[in-house]
Enzyme design. Structure first.
Site, PDB file in Angstrom:
ATOM      1  N   SER A 140      12.889 -13.337 -20.978  1.00 40.74           N
ATOM      2  CA  SER A 140      13.769 -14.291 -20.306  1.00 40.74           C
ATOM      3  C   SER A 140      14.616 -14.990 -21.349  1.00 40.74           C
ATOM      4  O   SER A 140      14.185 -15.151 -22.505  1.00 40.74           O
ATOM      5  CB  SER A 140      12.948 -15.330 -19.533  1.00 40.74           C
ATOM      6  OG  SER A 140      13.783 -16.383 -19.050  1.00 40.74           O
ATOM      7  N   TYR A 152       6.216 -21.351 -18.819  1.00 40.01           N
ATOM      8  CA  TYR A 152       7.013 -20.132 -18.730  1.00 40.01           C
ATOM      9  C   TYR A 152       7.726 -19.855 -20.045  1.00 40.01           C
ATOM     10  O   TYR A 152       7.717 -18.731 -20.555  1.00 40.01           O
ATOM     11  CB  TYR A 152       8.014 -20.269 -17.589  1.00 40.01           C
ATOM     12  CG  TYR A 152       8.818 -19.026 -17.294  1.00 40.01           C
ATOM     13  CD1 TYR A 152       8.256 -17.964 -16.586  1.00 40.01           C
ATOM     14  CD2 TYR A 152      10.153 -18.913 -17.686  1.00 40.01           C
ATOM     15  CE1 TYR A 152       8.991 -16.827 -16.288  1.00 40.01           C
ATOM     16  CE2 TYR A 152      10.895 -17.788 -17.400  1.00 40.01           C
ATOM     17  CZ  TYR A 152      10.311 -16.749 -16.694  1.00 40.01           C
ATOM     18  OH  TYR A 152      11.039 -15.619 -16.406  1.00 40.01           O
TER      19      TYR A 152
END
Length: 248
Positions: A140, A152
């Site tokens: 990401s 995350y």
């Protein structure tokens, strides 16, 4: 690169392939000629996805966090072999730091980092046996821009580092290990955000292309890294973000 036919005869496993980016990636790999195993925990959803993709998509339902289930799945994979692994599954927990506990980080790392490590290490012998190997981790842009979302961000940063470590470890085998780092994509999981005019305005200001990405725009990058055209690329992270990192 002409995607069609570039992966003819190759066998791939895509995790989290029932919907969103995983579905789009699996669909593109099939278009490129690969036979693709669709992974997830919901067998019915995977069956629906396979029907939509076509006869070269097969269902392999198992929980990547379950060691016994993963071992059994790789016994199935060993029957035909494996050339391509796409570690796409990822969890997210957008709660504030004050709401998070130690066990929350452990759970996030188990799915977003430990499971991809385990799948990759299991895949290597199968790839070596076929003389071809491509591992593509879906990280990401959050790994590059720390703006909250602690769990995350940390897990995807770890996956980016794992990509480089595996690339170094496996270079002598000819197996390449790369990552694709998506930006803002209008998937089902992001439906609430993708319909928010404020976020659309943010992307218009902060990305070169000024918009959300469509899931179909991720597959080409993965298909390229999985192909023989990318045989001299390893340890690399390719941002597919509409130019978000450029503007950040």
């Amino acid at each position: 690169m002409n995607v069609e036919g570039s992966l003819e005869g190759r066998i791939a496993l895509v995790t989290g392939a029932a919907r969103g980016l995983g579905f789009a990636i699996a669909q593109r790999l099939v278009r490129a000629g690969a036979s693709v195993w669709l992974n997830g925990r919901d067998r019915a959803a995977l069956g629906d996805a396979a029907d939509r993709i076509g006869s070269d998509a097969r269902v392999l339902a198992f929980d990547i966090g379950d060691d016994d289930a993963t071992a059994a799945a790789f016994e199935t994979l060993a029957e035909d072999g494996l050339d391509i692994l796409v570690n796409n599954v990822g969890q997210r927990d957008r709660r504030s730091l004050a709401q998070l506990r130690r066990e929350d980080m452990a759970a996030m790392l188990a799915t977003n980092l430990v499971a991809p490590f385990d799948l990759a290490r299991r895949a290597v012998p199968l790839m070596e046996a076929r003389g071809y190997g491509r591992i593509v981790n879906i990280t990401s842009i959050a790994a590059e821009i720390a703006r909250g979302d602690v769990l995350y961000t940390a897990s995807k940063g770890g996956l980016a580092a794992l990509t480089r470590a595996f690339a170094a470890e496996l270079g002598g085998t000819g197996i390449t290990v790369n990552a694709v780092a998506p930006g803002y994509f209008a998937t089902e999981a992001n439906e609430e955000m993708s319909t928010d005019p404020g976020i659309a305005q943010h992307l218009e200001r902060r990305t070169s292309l000024g918009r959300w990405g469509d899931p179909c725009e991720i597959g080409g990058a993965v298909a390229f890294l999985a192909s023989s055209e990318a045989s001299y690329i390893t340890g690399h992270t390719l941002a597919v973000d509409g130019g978000y990192l450029t503007h950040f």
